[in-house]
Design a protein around this motif. Structure first.
Motif, mmCIF file in Angstrom:
data_model
loop_
_atom_site.group_PDB
_atom_site.id
_atom_site.type_symbol
_atom_site.label_atom_id
_atom_site.label_comp_id
_atom_site.label_asym_id
_atom_site.label_seq_id
_atom_site.Cartn_x
_atom_site.Cartn_y
_atom_site.Cartn_z
ATOM 1 N N VAL A 223 0.620 8.762 9.048
ATOM 2 C CA VAL A 223 1.047 7.325 9.965
ATOM 3 C C VAL A 223 0.776 6.363 9.070
ATOM 4 O O VAL A 223 0.948 4.998 9.200
ATOM 5 N N LEU A 224 0.010 6.533 8.167
ATOM 6 C CA LEU A 224 -1.024 4.980 7.107
ATOM 7 C C LEU A 224 0.035 4.164 6.081
ATOM 8 O O LEU A 224 -0.237 2.635 6.526
ATOM 9 N N LYS A 225 0.943 4.910 5.586
ATOM 10 C CA LYS A 225 2.256 3.852 5.234
ATOM 11 C C LYS A 225 3.155 3.059 5.684
ATOM 12 O O LYS A 225 3.232 2.308 5.912
ATOM 13 N N PRO A 226 3.574 3.920 7.338
ATOM 14 C CA PRO A 226 4.042 3.567 8.084
ATOM 15 C C PRO A 226 3.296 1.896 8.789
ATOM 16 O O PRO A 226 3.423 1.252 9.545
ATOM 17 N N LEU A 227 2.084 2.589 9.471
ATOM 18 C CA LEU A 227 1.253 1.387 9.428
ATOM 19 C C LEU A 227 1.322 0.403 8.532
ATOM 20 O O LEU A 227 0.988 -1.193 9.211
ATOM 21 N N ILE A 228 0.604 0.484 7.316
ATOM 22 C CA ILE A 228 0.841 -0.911 6.668
ATOM 23 C C ILE A 228 2.050 -1.364 6.855
ATOM 24 O O ILE A 228 2.267 -2.821 6.476
ATOM 25 N N GLU A 229 3.381 -0.855 6.654
ATOM 26 C CA GLU A 229 4.697 -1.766 6.920
ATOM 27 C C GLU A 229 4.751 -2.255 8.207
ATOM 28 O O GLU A 229 5.001 -3.803 8.100
ATOM 29 N N TYR A 230 4.363 -2.096 8.822
ATOM 30 C CA TYR A 230 3.819 -2.459 10.460
ATOM 31 C C TYR A 230 3.202 -3.957 10.241
ATOM 32 O O TYR A 230 3.654 -5.241 10.973
ATOM 33 N N LEU A 231 2.238 -3.865 10.235
ATOM 34 C CA LEU A 231 0.882 -4.594 9.771
ATOM 35 C C LEU A 231 1.477 -5.784 8.894
ATOM 36 O O LEU A 231 1.894 -7.195 8.852
ATOM 37 N N GLN A 232 2.023 -5.746 7.715
ATOM 38 C CA GLN A 232 3.118 -6.581 6.814
ATOM 39 C C GLN A 232 4.739 -6.630 7.253
ATOM 40 O O GLN A 232 4.697 -8.167 7.422
ATOM 41 N N ASN A 233 5.237 -6.515 8.222
ATOM 42 C CA ASN A 233 6.355 -7.577 9.087
ATOM 43 C C ASN A 233 5.153 -7.841 10.518
ATOM 44 O O ASN A 233 6.667 -8.647 10.231
ATOM 45 N N HIS A 234 4.324 -8.130 10.646
ATOM 46 C CA HIS A 234 3.980 -8.761 12.194
ATOM 47 C C HIS A 234 2.750 -9.676 11.895
ATOM 48 O O HIS A 234 2.156 -10.254 12.594
ATOM 49 N N THR A 235 2.422 -9.464 10.972
ATOM 50 C CA THR A 235 1.008 -10.776 9.845
ATOM 51 C C THR A 235 1.355 -11.450 8.653
ATOM 52 O O THR A 235 2.506 -10.947 8.457
ATOM 53 N N GLU A 236 1.053 -12.313 9.040
ATOM 54 C CA GLU A 236 1.538 -13.714 7.113
ATOM 55 C C GLU A 236 -0.232 -14.025 6.329
ATOM 56 O O GLU A 236 -1.506 -13.867 7.739
ATOM 57 N N GLY A 237 0.662 -13.835 5.551
ATOM 58 C CA GLY A 237 -1.186 -13.882 4.447
ATOM 59 C C GLY A 237 -2.310 -12.924 4.314
ATOM 60 O O GLY A 237 -3.170 -13.300 4.038
ATOM 61 N N VAL A 238 -1.294 -11.947 4.436
ATOM 62 C CA VAL A 238 -2.568 -10.142 4.484
ATOM 63 C C VAL A 238 -2.211 -9.372 3.551
ATOM 64 O O VAL A 238 -1.190 -8.992 3.932
ATOM 65 N N GLN A 239 -2.732 -9.262 2.525
ATOM 66 C CA GLN A 239 -2.702 -8.264 1.386
ATOM 67 C C GLN A 239 -2.986 -6.645 2.300
ATOM 68 O O GLN A 239 -4.219 -6.549 2.464
ATOM 69 N N TYR A 240 -2.047 -5.508 2.439
ATOM 70 C CA TYR A 240 -2.674 -4.348 2.971
ATOM 71 C C TYR A 240 -2.368 -3.270 1.498
ATOM 72 O O TYR A 240 -1.632 -3.142 1.284
ATOM 73 N N ILE A 241 -3.527 -2.662 1.340
ATOM 74 C CA ILE A 241 -4.037 -1.753 -0.016
ATOM 75 C C ILE A 241 -4.246 -0.144 0.228
ATOM 76 O O ILE A 241 -5.008 -0.251 1.904
ATOM 77 N N LEU A 242 -3.526 0.400 0.570
ATOM 78 C CA LEU A 242 -3.424 1.851 0.988
ATOM 79 C C LEU A 242 -4.720 2.502 0.076
ATOM 80 O O LEU A 242 -4.675 2.438 -0.435
ATOM 81 N N ALA A 243 -5.733 2.854 0.552
ATOM 82 C CA ALA A 243 -6.869 3.205 -0.667
ATOM 83 C C ALA A 243 -7.289 4.739 -1.315
ATOM 84 O O ALA A 243 -5.906 5.686 -1.563
ATOM 85 N N GLU A 244 -6.947 4.424 -2.980
ATOM 86 C CA GLU A 244 -6.877 4.849 -3.310
ATOM 87 C C GLU A 244 -8.066 6.693 -2.866
ATOM 88 O O GLU A 244 -8.035 7.327 -3.615
ATOM 89 N N ALA A 245 -8.697 6.548 -2.500
ATOM 90 C CA ALA A 245 -9.935 6.989 -1.975
ATOM 91 C C ALA A 245 -10.060 7.702 -0.904
ATOM 92 O O ALA A 245 -10.651 8.458 -0.056
ATOM 93 N N ASN A 246 -8.028 7.163 -0.367
ATOM 94 C CA ASN A 246 -7.808 8.199 0.638
ATOM 95 C C ASN A 246 -7.583 9.442 0.874
ATOM 96 O O ASN A 246 -6.523 10.193 0.472
ATOM 97 N N ILE A 247 -8.413 10.556 0.216
ATOM 98 C CA ILE A 247 -8.148 11.804 0.059
ATOM 99 C C ILE A 247 -8.790 13.218 1.006
ATOM 100 O O ILE A 247 -9.778 12.673 1.954
ATOM 101 N N PRO A 248 -8.646 14.603 1.061
ATOM 102 C CA PRO A 248 -8.470 14.522 1.545
ATOM 103 C C PRO A 248 -10.097 15.079 1.583
ATOM 104 O O PRO A 248 -10.895 15.536 0.360
ATOM 105 N N VAL A 249 -11.034 15.710 2.274
ATOM 106 C CA VAL A 249 -12.482 16.017 2.648
ATOM 107 C C VAL A 249 -12.287 17.605 1.522
ATOM 108 O O VAL A 249 -13.159 17.716 0.773
ATOM 109 N N PHE A 250 -11.562 18.354 2.338
ATOM 110 C CA PHE A 250 -11.223 19.835 1.352
ATOM 111 C C PHE A 250 -10.787 19.566 0.346
ATOM 112 O O PHE A 250 -9.464 19.002 0.674
ATOM 113 N N ARG A 251 -10.530 20.562 -0.657
ATOM 114 C CA ARG A 251 -8.883 20.308 -1.715
ATOM 115 C C ARG A 251 -8.521 21.874 -2.220
ATOM 116 O O ARG A 251 -10.466 22.412 -2.023
#
Length: 253
Positions: A223-251
């Protein structure tokens, strides 16, 4: 942009009244009066995510899973439950969470999961209306569908039941295993979720319902990438970044 404008955009996508009673959603750290220019987006606010927010000069962290989900009595930098909170507060970084309200939203977690898996006309199921149930445009054998789902979710999936034709599928990201009676009542042949206790898997078999366990992280991070896309289209002047540390707890090893 003022944080109040961001909150308005989030409430339009995932109204807070959709959240379940036990949940902790909305603005958890910070003040609505502040300006925001850069937001880090992740499934969880781990210490690594908090540190990444600091290093990238973010004003806020947006997550699916909330901090302070359970009551806390003190905030210490070296305690697992409060270390991320300490880092955020110390660095004047706000935090906002959209949890079960984003699960239940019309364009939320389970909508995106249904879409990714190719379910036709998915509809909410159950009193809480979080689960989605839809039909396969082309019925598939169970094992073939699992292989298809694995490529879409980039994970290994365990499934119960014999290989058979699957026509109707229920989905719920995260810890949905005990909700299998809802999937059965909705006529599903297969229920795909993130986690499932052993006893629920056994009991679902009595009903003739197969359960596919695809991972808590893997069924919600979609859901995170679609959420970022939604926010980019509905807010102004804000940069949204998907965290590089957004990784599974288990590997996998």
């Amino acid at each position: 942009m003022k944080l109040t404008d961001f909150i308005a955009a989030m409430d339009n996508l995932a109204p807070r009244e959709l959240a379940l009673g036990f949940d902790n959603v909305g603005l958890l750290i910070g003040t609505e009066r502040r300006d925001i220019k850069k937001v880090l987006v992740a499934l969880d606010c781990t210490t690594d995510v908090a540190d990444e927010a600091v290093s990238k000069g973010c004003d806020m962290v947006l997550t699916h899973h909330p901090l302070m989900f359970h009551a806390i009595k003190h905030i210490m930098p070296d305690e697992p439950a409060t270390a991320p909170i300490y880092r955020l507060i110390r660095n004047d970084i706000a935090m906002f969470a959209a949890h079960t309200n984003l699960d239940a939203a019309d364009a939320g977690v389970n909508y995106e999961l249904s879409k990714l898996l190719g379910l036709s006309n998915p509809v909410p199921a159950g009193e809480e209306r979080i689960m989605r149930v839809g039909d396969l445009k082309n019925p598939m054998m169970l094992d073939d569908f699992i292989r298809f789902a694995q490529t879409k979710l980039h994970t290994n999936i365990n499934v119960t039941g014999k290989n058979r034709l699957i026509r109707r599928v229920a989905v719920m990201g995260g810890s949905g295993g005990r909700d299998f009676p809802i999937a059965h009542a909705a006529g599903a042949d297969l229920y795909l979720t993130g986690e499932c206790p052993h006893d629920a898997a056994v009991e679902s078999g009595v009903l003739g319902l197969s359960i596919a366990v695809a991972g808590h992280f893997e069924t919600e991070t979609i859901v995170l990438k679609p959420l970022i896309e939604y926010l980019q289209n509905h807010t102004e002047g804000v940069q949204y970044i998907l965290a590089e540390a957004n990784i599974p707890v288990f590997r996998e090893v």
